[in-house]
Each structure stands twice: as structure tokens, then as C-alpha cells.
Design a protein around this motif. Structure first.
Motif, PDB file in Angstrom:
ATOM      1  N   MET A   1       3.136  14.771  49.487  1.00 40.12           N
ATOM      2  CA  MET A   1       4.331  14.974  50.305  1.00 40.12           C
ATOM      3  C   MET A   1       4.471  16.451  50.642  1.00 40.12           C
ATOM      4  N   GLN A   2       4.753  16.738  51.891  1.00 36.69           N
ATOM      5  CA  GLN A   2       4.870  18.118  52.357  1.00 36.69           C
ATOM      6  C   GLN A   2       6.039  18.817  51.681  1.00 36.69           C
ATOM      7  N   THR A   3       5.813  20.044  51.186  1.00 36.59           N
ATOM      8  CA  THR A   3       6.903  20.789  50.575  1.00 36.59           C
ATOM      9  C   THR A   3       7.770  21.425  51.648  1.00 36.59           C
ATOM     10  N   LEU A   4       9.074  21.441  51.416  1.00 38.85           N
ATOM     11  CA  LEU A   4      10.007  22.014  52.381  1.00 38.85           C
ATOM     12  C   LEU A   4      10.611  23.315  51.870  1.00 38.85           C
ATOM     13  N   GLN A   5      10.241  23.732  50.665  1.00 35.36           N
ATOM     14  CA  GLN A   5      10.770  24.966  50.115  1.00 35.36           C
ATOM     15  C   GLN A   5      10.006  26.156  50.683  1.00 35.36           C
ATOM     16  N   PRO A   6      10.694  27.102  51.328  1.00 32.39           N
ATOM     17  CA  PRO A   6      10.017  28.248  51.928  1.00 32.39           C
ATOM     18  C   PRO A   6       9.627  29.294  50.895  1.00 32.39           C
ATOM     19  N   THR A   7       8.786  30.221  51.310  1.00 26.91           N
ATOM     20  CA  THR A   7       8.446  31.378  50.484  1.00 26.91           C
ATOM     21  C   THR A   7       9.355  32.530  50.891  1.00 26.91           C
ATOM     22  N   PHE A   8       9.966  33.178  49.920  1.00 26.67           N
ATOM     23  CA  PHE A   8      10.903  34.256  50.198  1.00 26.67           C
ATOM     24  C   PHE A   8      10.256  35.606  49.912  1.00 26.67           C
ATOM     25  N   HIS A   9      10.623  36.602  50.715  1.00 31.16           N
ATOM     26  CA  HIS A   9      10.066  37.939  50.562  1.00 31.16           C
ATOM     27  C   HIS A   9      11.026  38.907  49.878  1.00 31.16           C
ATOM     28  N   SER A  10      12.229  38.430  49.594  1.00 33.54           N
ATOM     29  CA  SER A  10      13.204  39.254  48.888  1.00 33.54           C
ATOM     30  C   SER A  10      14.273  38.354  48.283  1.00 33.54           C
ATOM     31  N   ILE A  11      14.981  38.868  47.280  1.00 32.20           N
ATOM     32  CA  ILE A  11      16.090  38.137  46.674  1.00 32.20           C
ATOM     33  C   ILE A  11      17.180  37.894  47.702  1.00 32.20           C
ATOM     34  N   GLU A  12      17.434  38.890  48.539  1.00 35.92           N
ATOM     35  CA  GLU A  12      18.497  38.752  49.532  1.00 35.92           C
ATOM     36  C   GLU A  12      18.173  37.656  50.545  1.00 35.92           C
ATOM     37  N   GLU A  13      16.909  37.543  50.908  1.00 32.69           N
ATOM     38  CA  GLU A  13      16.499  36.478  51.824  1.00 32.69           C
ATOM     39  C   GLU A  13      16.714  35.111  51.180  1.00 32.69           C
ATOM     40  N   GLU A  14      16.350  34.995  49.915  1.00 30.61           N
ATOM     41  CA  GLU A  14      16.543  33.734  49.200  1.00 30.61           C
ATOM     42  C   GLU A  14      18.023  33.424  49.031  1.00 30.61           C
TER      43      GLU A  14
ATOM     44  N   THR B   1      20.522  34.333  50.968  1.00 33.00           N
ATOM     45  CA  THR B   1      21.062  33.895  52.255  1.00 33.00           C
ATOM     46  C   THR B   1      20.701  32.448  52.533  1.00 33.00           C
ATOM     47  N   TYR B   2      19.462  32.090  52.265  1.00 31.15           N
ATOM     48  CA  TYR B   2      18.995  30.716  52.460  1.00 31.15           C
ATOM     49  C   TYR B   2      19.832  29.745  51.624  1.00 31.15           C
ATOM     50  N   ILE B   3      20.032  30.070  50.357  1.00 30.49           N
ATOM     51  CA  ILE B   3      20.770  29.204  49.448  1.00 30.49           C
ATOM     52  C   ILE B   3      22.223  29.061  49.894  1.00 30.49           C
ATOM     53  N   LYS B   4      22.848  30.160  50.276  1.00 36.64           N
ATOM     54  CA  LYS B   4      24.253  30.124  50.683  1.00 36.64           C
ATOM     55  C   LYS B   4      24.437  29.325  51.970  1.00 36.64           C
ATOM     56  N   GLN B   5      23.497  29.410  52.868  1.00 40.15           N
ATOM     57  CA  GLN B   5      23.598  28.631  54.098  1.00 40.15           C
ATOM     58  C   GLN B   5      23.445  27.144  53.823  1.00 40.15           C
ATOM     59  N   ARG B   6      22.566  26.779  52.900  1.00 40.60           N
ATOM     60  CA  ARG B   6      22.434  25.363  52.532  1.00 40.60           C
ATOM     61  C   ARG B   6      23.722  24.874  51.856  1.00 40.60           C
ATOM     62  N   LEU B   7      24.319  25.733  51.042  1.00 48.47           N
ATOM     63  CA  LEU B   7      25.554  25.355  50.357  1.00 48.47           C
ATOM     64  C   LEU B   7      26.692  25.180  51.364  1.00 48.47           C
ATOM     65  N   ALA B   8      26.814  26.119  52.306  1.00 49.61           N
ATOM     66  CA  ALA B   8      27.858  25.992  53.329  1.00 49.61           C
ATOM     67  C   ALA B   8      27.664  24.713  54.137  1.00 49.61           C
ATOM     68  N   ALA B   9      26.427  24.395  54.485  1.00 50.72           N
ATOM     69  CA  ALA B   9      26.143  23.164  55.222  1.00 50.72           C
ATOM     70  C   ALA B   9      26.512  21.936  54.406  1.00 50.72           C
TER      71      ALA B   9
ATOM     72  N   ASP C   1      22.816  31.670  41.533  1.00 51.01           N
ATOM     73  CA  ASP C   1      22.320  32.811  42.298  1.00 51.01           C
ATOM     74  C   ASP C   1      20.863  33.051  41.918  1.00 51.01           C
ATOM     75  N   PRO C   2      19.999  33.388  42.868  1.00 50.61           N
ATOM     76  CA  PRO C   2      18.575  33.556  42.550  1.00 50.61           C
ATOM     77  C   PRO C   2      18.259  34.791  41.696  1.00 50.61           C
TER      78      PRO C   2
END
Length: 250
Positions: free
Chosen positions: A1-14, A16-24, A46-47
Motif C-alpha cells: 500500500m502506498q504511503t501517504l506520510q511525507p518527508t519533512f525537512h524541518s520541525i516547523e514544516e512538520e 505546520t502539516y500536523i496543525k493543518q490536518r488537525l484544523a481540517a 507536537d513533533p
């Protein structure tokens, strides 16, 4: 099964991703009618500091929550970031779940109509549909009710009842689900609410629903009850919310 988890280049990027999923997720809960008054909360770690978690601001309707509105608190209930108050029950329940389950990064609870109705029966779900098998031998019952949960001791009792499962039915209260990601915890809540609805609809006919045989229920669980499946099922819902309400990303 294809993974949908992205690779993050910084804690702040991760973050932001998490907070946007939570808001959604809050927007989805509102869309599905899981938002009554001040009740309901979803949390995600928090990551950067696993003892801190993001939660919805108290008294802000789920349909209005943006990523920038989210509150960061620690396991003692101290507000670290945010301009609002927090729900006392959110802290009492979620802090104890996060302490008890280091494998869990997110937890979801709200007063959804079918979850509340089913919780009054004081029982767990039966394997009567393919979708219900996602919870086969992977959910439990907190068989007690003592009032609104404002005490962490009561939160600990809920965490103990949850055990190692993905969900727990809180008798006379509602549903609570957990996951490795907020995507997963949110999807399991949506799926469990629907499973409660379907079981009550089937039983309302006056006939006893046919149970899926144990071996096939176990097999279906291995197909339907995985974290990866929840990620895939959450994706179209997330995409829908972002398209319809892009302000949630702010």
C-alpha cells in the motif's frame, strides 16, 4: 500500500502539516454534526516535544477553527501557545491517554449522535459489516459514568479502559479513538460513529443481525483495521475540506 506520510525537512514544516490536518479534522467534525456547544476535542502531539500537544481552543466552533487558532499545552495543562482557554475535560482525558500510550500521537472525542446513543447500551460493536470489522477485538468499553470528566484520575481510568486498543466506548457518554496520526484518529472516529449508526439501524428492524464468522472477521480486520488504511480513507475527506474551506490552512 502506498504511503501517504511525507518527508519533512524541518520541525516547523512538520508542525505546520500536523496543525493543518488537525484544523481540517475539526472542520470535518462540524460537517458531520459532531459539534454541540463546547463539547468535543481532538489532540495531536507536537513533533518537537512529545509531552506537548495541540488542541482546539475552548468555545470556538469547530467550523471556524484554523491552524493558527490551535492551542499548545503540556501534560500539566499549562498553555504554551495560543490566545484562548482550553476545555478542562480535554486536558483531563487527553493528557492521561498521551501519558499511557506513547505509541499514540492523536486522540479524538466528541459527542456524536450515534456514538452517544450506542454508548447507552453498555456494549461493544458486533462484527456485522465489513467496515465494523476495523474495530474487531480492537475496541473496549469504559463501563461507568460519574459525570463530566474534569479530574485526571477519571482520565486515567478512561486510558486504562482504552488499553492497547484504537477506540473505547464511554458508557452514557460517547466515543473516543486514537491513532499514530491525527488523520488516523479522526478517521477511526468517523468510521466508528458510522458503525454505531449501522448496528442500531439493523437492530431496529427487530431482527438479530447476522455476525461475520470469527475467522473472517479477523481476516477483515487485517484488511480494514490498519493505520495505513485509515490514512488512505482520511485523505479524500481532507482534500474535500481544503477545497471547500481553504481558510482552515491559515
Amino acid at each position: 500500500m502506498q504511503t501517504l506520510q511525507p518527508t519533512f525537512h524541518s520541525i516547523e514544516e512538520e508542525r505546520t502539516y500536523i496543525k493543518q490536518r488537525l484544523a481540517a479534522s475539526f472542520r470535518l467534525f462540524s460537517k458531520f454534526g459532531f459539534n454541540d456547544g463546547s463539547a468535543g476535542h481532538i489532540t495531536v502531539r507536537d513533533p518537537e516535544n512529545k509531552h506537548h500537544f495541540w488542541v482546539n481552543p475552548y468555545l470556538k466552533h469547530f467550523s471556524h477553527i484554523k491552524a493558527s487558532d490551535l492551542m499548545l499545552i503540556d501534560e500539566d495543562g499549562n498553555i504554551l501557545k495560543g490566545d484562548y482557554d482550553i476545555n478542562g475535560a480535554a486536558f483531563a482525558i487527553h493528557s492521561e491517554i498521551h501519558k499511557a500510550r506513547p505509541d499514540v500521537n492523536a486522540a479524538a472525542h466528541s459527542h456524536s449522535p450515534y456514538g452517544m446513543a450506542f454508548s447507552t447500551l453498555g456494549r461493544t460493536l458486533d462484527p456485522i459489516t465489513q467496515d465494523a470489522c476495523a474495530f474487531y477485538n480492537d475496541h473496549s468499553l469504559f463501563d461507568d459514568y460519574t459525570g463530566v470528566v474534569y479530574d485526571t484520575k477519571e482520565g486515567k481510568r478512561i486510558a486504562d479502559a482504552l488499553g492497547g486498543n484504537k477506540a473505547v466506548i464511554l458508557r452514557n457518554h460517547g466515543l473516543l479513538t486514537v491513532g499514530q496520526t491525527v488523520d488516523e484518529a479522526t478517521w477511526w472516529f468517523v468510521a466508528m460513529e458510522r458503525a454505531c449508526q449501522i448496528q442500531m439501524m439493523a437492530e431496529s428492524t427487530g431482527h438479530k443481525p447476522v455476525l461475520i464468522e470469527k475467522s473472517y472477521a479477523e481476516k477483515t480486520y487485517e484488511q480494514m483495521g490498519l493505520s495505513e488504511v485509515a490514512l488512505h480513507d482520511f485523505k479524500p475527506l481532507y482534500d474535500r475540506m481544503v477545497k471547500e474551506e481553504p481558510d482552515l490552512l491559515d
